[in-house]
Design a protein around this motif. Structure first.
Motif, PDB file in Angstrom:
ATOM      1  N   HIS A  72       1.956  -2.460   7.971  1.00 25.59           N
ATOM      2  CA  HIS A  72       2.733  -3.631   7.543  1.00 25.59           C
ATOM      3  C   HIS A  72       3.230  -3.364   6.136  1.00 25.59           C
ATOM      4  O   HIS A  72       2.863  -2.351   5.530  1.00 25.59           O
ATOM      5  N   HIS A  74       2.743  -4.570   3.066  1.00 25.59           N
ATOM      6  CA  HIS A  74       2.076  -5.006   1.841  1.00 25.59           C
ATOM      7  C   HIS A  74       1.857  -3.818   0.909  1.00 25.59           C
ATOM      8  O   HIS A  74       1.705  -2.673   1.345  1.00 25.59           O
ATOM      9  N   ASP A  76      -0.536  -2.682  -0.739  1.00 22.87           N
ATOM     10  CA  ASP A  76      -1.768  -1.870  -0.712  1.00 22.87           C
ATOM     11  C   ASP A  76      -1.796  -0.887   0.460  1.00 22.87           C
ATOM     12  O   ASP A  76      -2.768  -0.167   0.649  1.00 22.87           O
ATOM     13  N   HIS A  77      -0.703  -0.875   1.243  1.00 23.80           N
ATOM     14  CA  HIS A  77      -0.588   0.067   2.365  1.00 23.80           C
ATOM     15  C   HIS A  77       0.659   0.940   2.239  1.00 23.80           C
ATOM     16  O   HIS A  77       0.922   1.763   3.118  1.00 23.80           O
ATOM     17  N   CYS A 198      -4.500  -3.929   8.176  1.00 25.48           N
ATOM     18  CA  CYS A 198      -5.196  -5.089   7.602  1.00 25.48           C
ATOM     19  C   CYS A 198      -5.618  -6.042   8.705  1.00 25.48           C
ATOM     20  O   CYS A 198      -6.403  -6.944   8.462  1.00 25.48           O
ATOM     21  N   HIS A 200      -4.000  -8.525   9.973  1.00 24.06           N
ATOM     22  CA  HIS A 200      -3.653  -9.920   9.663  1.00 24.06           C
ATOM     23  C   HIS A 200      -3.496 -10.740  10.940  1.00 24.06           C
ATOM     24  O   HIS A 200      -3.620 -11.959  10.921  1.00 24.06           O
TER      25      HIS A 200
HETATM   26 ZN    ZN Z   1      -1.835  -7.052   4.099  1.00 28.19          ZN
END
Ligand code: ZN
Ligand code: ZN
Length: 285
Positions: A72, A74, A76-77, A198, A200
């Motif tokens: 995804h 975000h 942090d990825h 993650c 989500h």
């Molecule tokens: Zn995320």
């Protein structure tokens, strides 16, 4: 068709038992038959070069990656993407189209909005690649024989609270439902191996979606972030019950699973749980 050889190396995770660098982020090296897939690229907001340092420590040559898959969009990825593309300019890139959203925020009460989208330089690096090098996929499909991309995951399960403090604007008008949250699956002789970023969308929603698109029920293993760090005890119990039903051979909770959730899972499924962490190597088959 099933994959015959499957091996994971965690390049970036929030913790490490192997003495490698850590951060709040996730990146995984996947060797699958004759392909190498990089799943996410961590955060690197402190410019530590963590992806490259840990890859070198693990003997992973990032120039040899065939495909970059993003769980995804975000931050942090998706750190280090532009630097990764500089050393591997012909790699295929696969993600959901909304992973490239430019504005997305986490907004907690009494705190300033925090921009958590993929950093602009990495988004522009993807967008400047030739069209044929980038696949923006909304629906489930196979990327290689026996290797799947979930596409957007329907949020069906009542007890999986998949919301969060996520918005597409600083004024908190439009919630960000993170439709770009995808997982991967690998079809093996032992059943499906599920790889989450993650998660989500919720673990139960994710697994049930993949079971439905593959028409395979057996779950051989699960690896990745499970996003249970703020989950209620009720949700943790429902997740544990689902895992008990699925009977995977291994569960490797990483990244955003949360310590409380990991302890909860260990109380029920201790013999199945393998601690994640930068540097963990897991040969599945
Ligand atoms: Zn995320
Ligand atoms: Zn994350």
């Amino acid at each position: 068709m099933v994959v015959k050889d499957l091996k994971f190396r965690i390049l970036i995770d929030n913790t490490s038992n192997a003495g490698l660098l850590t951060e709040h982020g996730f990146a995984l090296w996947v060797e699958c038959d004759d392909k190498i897939i990089l799943f996410d690229t961590g955060q690197n907001t402190d410019n530590s070069g963590i992806l490259f340092k840990n890859a070198e420590a693990l003997g992973c040559d990032l120039a040899k990656v065939d495909m970059l898959v993003l769980s995804h969009g975000h931050y942090d990825h998706t750190g280090s993407i532009s630097e990764f593309l500089a050393i591997n300019p012909t790699v295929s890139v696969v993600c959901h189209p909304q992973a490239l959203l430019a504005q997305r925020y986490s907004i907690y009460p009494d705190k300033a909005p925090r921009q958590i989208a993929m950093p602009e330089k990495h988004r522009l690096a993807i967008q400047s690649l030739p069209d044929e090098q980038v696949r923006l996929l909304s629906e489930a499909e196979h990327l290689f024989p026996g290797v799947g991309f979930s596409g957007a995951i329907p949020r069906k399960h009542q007890q999986e609270d998949t919301g969060g403090p996520f918005f597409l604007d600083e004024a908190k008008i439009t919630p960000d439902l993170i439709h770009d949250d995808i997982s991967m699956w690998f079809e093996t002789e032992q059943g499906l191996v599920i790889l989450t970023g993650c998660c989500h969308s919720g673990l139960i929603n994710t697994v049930q979606h993949i079971q439905s698109v593959t028409r395979e029920q057996k779950i051989a293993g699960i690896i990745g972030g499970l996003h249970l760090n703020r989950a209620s005890e009720q949700r943790l119990q429902v997740t544990c019950d689902a895992l008990t039903d699925w009977q995977p051979e291994f569960i490797i909770p990483c990244h955003c699973t949360g310590e409380v959730a990991i302890d909860f899972l260990k109380a029920y499924l201790a013999e199945k749980i393998i601690d994640g962490g930068s540097g963990l190597i897991k040969k599945v088959c």
